[in-house]
Motif scaffolding. Structure first.
Motif, PDB file in Angstrom:
ATOM      1  N   ARG A 179       0.849  -1.199   0.000  1.00 18.72           N
ATOM      2  CA  ARG A 179       0.000   0.000   0.000  1.00 18.72           C
ATOM      3  C   ARG A 179       0.884   1.248   0.000  1.00 18.72           C
ATOM      4  O   ARG A 179       1.088   1.893   1.029  1.00 18.72           O
ATOM      5  N   VAL A 180       1.393   1.572  -1.162  1.00 17.88           N
ATOM      6  CA  VAL A 180       2.255   2.738  -1.345  1.00 17.88           C
ATOM      7  C   VAL A 180       1.483   3.764  -2.162  1.00 17.88           C
ATOM      8  O   VAL A 180       1.039   3.480  -3.276  1.00 17.88           O
ATOM      9  N   GLU A 181       1.321   4.954  -1.616  1.00 19.34           N
ATOM     10  CA  GLU A 181       0.541   5.981  -2.291  1.00 19.34           C
ATOM     11  C   GLU A 181       1.206   6.413  -3.594  1.00 19.34           C
ATOM     12  O   GLU A 181       2.434   6.411  -3.713  1.00 19.34           O
ATOM     13  N   LEU A 182       0.387   6.800  -4.562  1.00 12.97           N
ATOM     14  CA  LEU A 182       0.914   7.348  -5.807  1.00 12.97           C
ATOM     15  C   LEU A 182       1.666   8.640  -5.519  1.00 12.97           C
ATOM     16  O   LEU A 182       1.165   9.526  -4.827  1.00 12.97           O
ATOM     17  N   ALA A 183       2.871   8.756  -6.036  1.00  9.51           N
ATOM     18  CA  ALA A 183       3.666   9.962  -5.820  1.00  9.51           C
ATOM     19  C   ALA A 183       3.146  11.091  -6.696  1.00  9.51           C
ATOM     20  O   ALA A 183       2.862  10.884  -7.890  1.00  9.51           O
ATOM     21  N   PRO A 184       2.998  12.284  -6.164  1.00  5.35           N
ATOM     22  CA  PRO A 184       2.545  13.415  -6.993  1.00  5.35           C
ATOM     23  C   PRO A 184       3.423  13.635  -8.220  1.00  5.35           C
ATOM     24  O   PRO A 184       2.927  14.013  -9.284  1.00  5.35           O
ATOM     25  N   GLN A 185       4.731  13.378  -8.093  1.00  7.05           N
ATOM     26  CA  GLN A 185       5.613  13.559  -9.244  1.00  7.05           C
ATOM     27  C   GLN A 185       5.286  12.570 -10.357  1.00  7.05           C
ATOM     28  O   GLN A 185       5.359  12.917 -11.538  1.00  7.05           O
ATOM     29  N   THR A 186       4.923  11.338  -9.997  1.00  3.22           N
ATOM     30  CA  THR A 186       4.550  10.363 -11.017  1.00  3.22           C
ATOM     31  C   THR A 186       3.316  10.809 -11.772  1.00  3.22           C
ATOM     32  O   THR A 186       3.243  10.718 -13.003  1.00  3.22           O
ATOM     33  N   VAL A 187       2.326  11.309 -11.038  1.00  2.00           N
ATOM     34  CA  VAL A 187       1.116  11.819 -11.681  1.00  2.00           C
ATOM     35  C   VAL A 187       1.453  13.009 -12.577  1.00  2.00           C
ATOM     36  O   VAL A 187       0.947  13.123 -13.694  1.00  2.00           O
ATOM     37  N   ALA A 188       2.341  13.882 -12.106  1.00  2.00           N
ATOM     38  CA  ALA A 188       2.735  15.038 -12.914  1.00  2.00           C
ATOM     39  C   ALA A 188       3.421  14.599 -14.203  1.00  2.00           C
ATOM     40  O   ALA A 188       3.196  15.178 -15.277  1.00  2.00           O
ATOM     41  N   LEU A 189       4.267  13.571 -14.138  1.00  2.00           N
ATOM     42  CA  LEU A 189       4.928  13.076 -15.335  1.00  2.00           C
ATOM     43  C   LEU A 189       3.917  12.497 -16.320  1.00  2.00           C
ATOM     44  O   LEU A 189       4.025  12.708 -17.536  1.00  2.00           O
ATOM     45  N   ALA A 190       2.932  11.759 -15.806  1.00  2.00           N
ATOM     46  CA  ALA A 190       1.914  11.191 -16.690  1.00  2.00           C
ATOM     47  C   ALA A 190       1.117  12.290 -17.383  1.00  2.00           C
ATOM     48  O   ALA A 190       0.825  12.209 -18.583  1.00  2.00           O
ATOM     49  N   ARG A 191       0.766  13.320 -16.647  1.00  2.00           N
ATOM     50  CA  ARG A 191       0.019  14.431 -17.258  1.00  2.00           C
ATOM     51  C   ARG A 191       0.873  15.172 -18.278  1.00  2.00           C
ATOM     52  O   ARG A 191       0.374  15.592 -19.331  1.00  2.00           O
TER      53      ARG A 191
END
Length: 742
Positions: A416-428
């Motif tokens: 249960r590791v939360e999604l990193a905001p940086q990963t979401v930013a890279l995807a966007r």
């Protein structure tokens, strides 16, 4: 094609395979029926019906995954498989809480959350691995989920539950399946990473028909955008069906002129498949080729069935990638070369699944190899650095950034590791700046040919020699690619071909290499090259000897130099220069119009320092020099200054890509050091002769920052300062046609 890492031992598989094989890598079949379904013919579960009632109106999406690029999330396991794993094989009946969490994962609210995170493809299983009558409820639920994903503008990826079975479940359904199992050389079944589950053979006719029926059914019922076949690396072993098929294979091969002499003494009706540590290199080569042909045939048949029911769907296939020779105790295994070189898996978008918990150098080289082979890559992106690596070195795809368990998406397939905001930013960022990633090709000065690492009779010392060379190219920030094709079709112009651990070369390959060099190309041979033919027979004259014979007949090349070339004194000048300190014995000379360097090794140990991400990216105090003897050899063989010179000092690695029209060149810098930002430096980029830089723009995908960068035009390109890089920076170089020779 979706390629995954399949570890040789159960412990390794259990850790890394949650998305690698989706359901197939960490669980196997279970006999169960969903508790909220009234019967196999009942109406939909109330929770699903309520979710559909609130389903959003159809949203637009790109016409295909090729247009959109791939950012994926995965529902890794069916409900019964989760219950089986949690209970450690005691029951496949889910609890009430597990059922509720399972439905939340398929809710419209969850779909919207994924869209907001940059995800555009959701991969989920088409039921489990049990007999068809046990999976009907789960497969109806999958069909409903597919409809609602499309309505929300998402792409649908379906994981096919094939390749593994639980014999007890099939026996309970009056279909005994013991003879379906893949077996090792001792006759024991090859276990899957869940208690009571085993790999099933793609050679047994009855099981093959079952798999193909399932392909057509899933395609017809779900109409997916992508159908994912599970990892076929354990597709065949030493089971009875495989032995019989192998004997037929050898019988047919004896009719081929190239193999007739080698196989004349064998009786095909009595031979047994060899172990991977067998002393008979010819028979072992036949065995490896046979297994690769089984996979190729299996994939081709699945593609035919898929396109019969869903013509527009893409076929994705999981395959293994290994940085070193696999364990010789495991019968079924394949190498990356067997996949990309011999199996024509896809002709469109080809997501390639690879495991990221490995040497960083090998990860990057694997991405480069697959891109050179035309394969797009989906990585397991558990951290922002994984997504950055995929964007920089992959081919128009990021990877799987989210996995479902307990009703929520997490960044790890098991924890249960939360999604990193940086990963979401890279995807966007990836979705918003498609032109930086779509239809671009790597700029390549150096081509590293990758010989098959699983090759009978190859000296064991050649394996680390190749891997060290692979690593040295990464740590020297050289624009290079890895070629898997034995015909070397992508080798052209003044590119330098690097051979390491290539003792086996066919006559055709030697002729191709010599032709490349004599017409102006370069060659760096590390260790002995071409000492044997493709069957392992010793040659009278190695490739090194053939080329060295030209040393006395053609002009000796200039001394290798580590001096930075300038416009006034280009690297191709024959003027005497200071000789760098020799870190690897070598000879440099010309052959025809080309250049050859013979090395014993790719330099000292610090040349291969980028190894472990968690503990830092290099051993303390061992920083590879930007320019040393190895670097000078590459520059000499490539005919002068390389396309990119960017002297980084920490954990940074570079990649240079360019649009086909030449209008845009992109410099990617990825910092793998988790402790220190890559320091500022100055980059020099060579541009096409007819283009001049008009603008340099820095993008920081992790936070969306964008700024113009001052630059200095050069006769052959552009020079500019590179800022400190904490994670991933992109420098977009816009160009225009040169006017008046400037």
């Amino acid at each position: 094609m979706l390629i995954m890492s399949h570890a040789a031992i159960q412990r390794a598989i259990t850790r890394c395979a949650a998305f690698i094989a989706g359901t197939s890598a960490i669980v196997a079949p279970a006999t169960w029926a969903l508790g909220f379904a009234l019967s196999t013919r009942s109406a939909e579960p109330p929770d699903v019906a309520t979710s559909r009632a609130s389903m959003p109106a159809t949203q637009s999406r790109p016409a295909s995954l090729r247009d959109a690029g791939v950012v994926a999330a995965q529902v890794s396991l069916t409900l019964a498989e989760r219950a089986w794993r949690v209970s450690e094989g005691r029951t496949d009946k889910p609890t009430f809480q597990e059922r509720q969490a399972y439905l939340r994962e398929r809710s419209d609210e969850m779909i919207q959350r994924l869209r907001e995170s940059g995800v555009n493809l959701v991969i989920f299983p088409y039921g489990g691995f049990g007999p068809p009558q046990d999976e009907q409820d789960e497969r109806r639920l999958a069909a409903d989920f597919a409809r609602r994903l499309r309505a929300a503008g998402m792409f649908v990826g379906v994981q096919l539950p094939a390749g593994r079975i639980r014999p007890e479940a099939w026996a309970a359904a009056s279909r005994p399946a013991d003879d379906w199992l893949v077996r090792d050389a001792a006759g024991g079944p090859i276990v899957a990473p869940l208690r009571g589950h085993f790999h099933a053979s793609r050679v047994h006719p009855e099981y093959v028909n079952e798999c193909l029926r399932l392909v057509e059914e899933a395609a017809r019922n779900l109409q997916p955008d992508m159908l994912l076949l599970p990892d076929p690396s354990p597709a065949v072993g030493y089971e009875r069906a495989a032995v019989d098929a192998f004997r037929r294979f050898v019988t047919a091969r004896r009719e081929l002129p190239a193999w007739a002499d080698s196989l004349r003494q064998l009786d095909p009706t009595a031979i047994e498949p060899p172990r991977l540590d067998a002393d008979d290199p010819v028979l072992l080569r036949c065995w490896l080729d046979f297994r690769a042909d089984i996979v190729r045939t299996h994939v081709a048949a699945a593609r035919e069935r898929l396109h019969r029911a869903a013509p527009a769907a893409l076929l994705a296939v999981e395959m293994p990638i290994r940085p070193v020779i696999p364990s010789r105790d495991i019968g079924p295994c394949f190498e990356l070369r067997d996949v990309a070189d011999r199996v024509d898996l896809l002709r469109d978008v080809q997501p390639v699944r690879i495991e990221v918990r490995d040497r960083v150098n090998h990860q990057i080289a694997a991405l480069k190899a697959l891109r050179d082979a035309g394969r797009s890559v989906i990585m397991e992106c558990q951290r922002p650095i994984d997504a950055a690596q995929a964007m920089a070195f992959g081919r128009d795809a990021i990877g799987c950034i989210a996995w479902f368990h307990w009703g929520e998406p997490f960044a790890d397939p098991l924890a249960r590791v939360e999604l990193a905001p940086q990963t979401v930013a890279l995807a966007r960022f990836f979705a918003a700046h498609r032109d930086l990633f779509r239809d671009v090709q790597p700029v390549t000065d150096v081509v590293l040919w990758r010989p098959p690492l699983v090759d009978a009779g190859r000296p064991p010392e050649e394996h680390p020699l190749y891997l060290q060379t692979e690593s040295a190219l990464v740590t020297h920030r050289v624009p290079f690619t890895v070629c898997l094709d034995p015909a070397l079709p992508t080798l052209s112009g003044r590119q330098a071909l690097v051979l390491a651990g290539a003792s086996r070369l066919s006559d055709e390959q030697i002729e191709r290499i010599e032709r490349h060099v004599r017409t102006g190309g370069g060659l760096v041979a590390i260790g002995a090259a071409g000492t044997r033919d493709e069957l392992g027979n010793t040659r009278r004259e190695s490739l090194n000897d053939r080329l060295a014979a030209w040393d006395g007949r053609s002009r000796i090349g200039p001394e290798l130099s580590c001096d930075r070339p300038t416009a006034e004194a280009p690297a191709t000048s024959t003027a005497p220069r200071s000789r760098p300190e020799v870190s690897s014995p070598r000879r440099a000379f010309r052959v025809g119009q080309g250049r050859v360097v013979l090395l014993d090794r790719p330099g000292p140990p610090e040349n291969v320092w980028l190894i472990a991400r968690r503990a830092g990216v290099r051993p303390p105090g061992q920083t590879p020099p930007h320019e040393d003897d190895f670097y000078a050899a590459l520059r000499y063989a490539a005919g002068g200054a390389l396309s990119l010179e960017c002297p980084l000092t920490e954990g940074g690695v570079c990649e240079l890509t360019r649009r086909a029209d030449g209008q845009t060149t992109i410099l990617h810098i990825v910092n793998f050091n988790p402790r220190l930002p890559e320091r500022p430096t100055r980059a020099r980029v060579r541009l096409p002769p007819d283009r001049a830089a008009t603008r340099v723009t820095r993008h920081v995908p992790a936070d969306g920052a964008r700024s113009d960068v001052p630059f200095t035009p050069r006769p052959d390109g552009v020079e500019f300062n590179v800022a400190a890089c904490p994670l991933y920076d992109i420098y977009e170089i816009a160009t225009a046609p040169r006017t008046n020779g400037r």
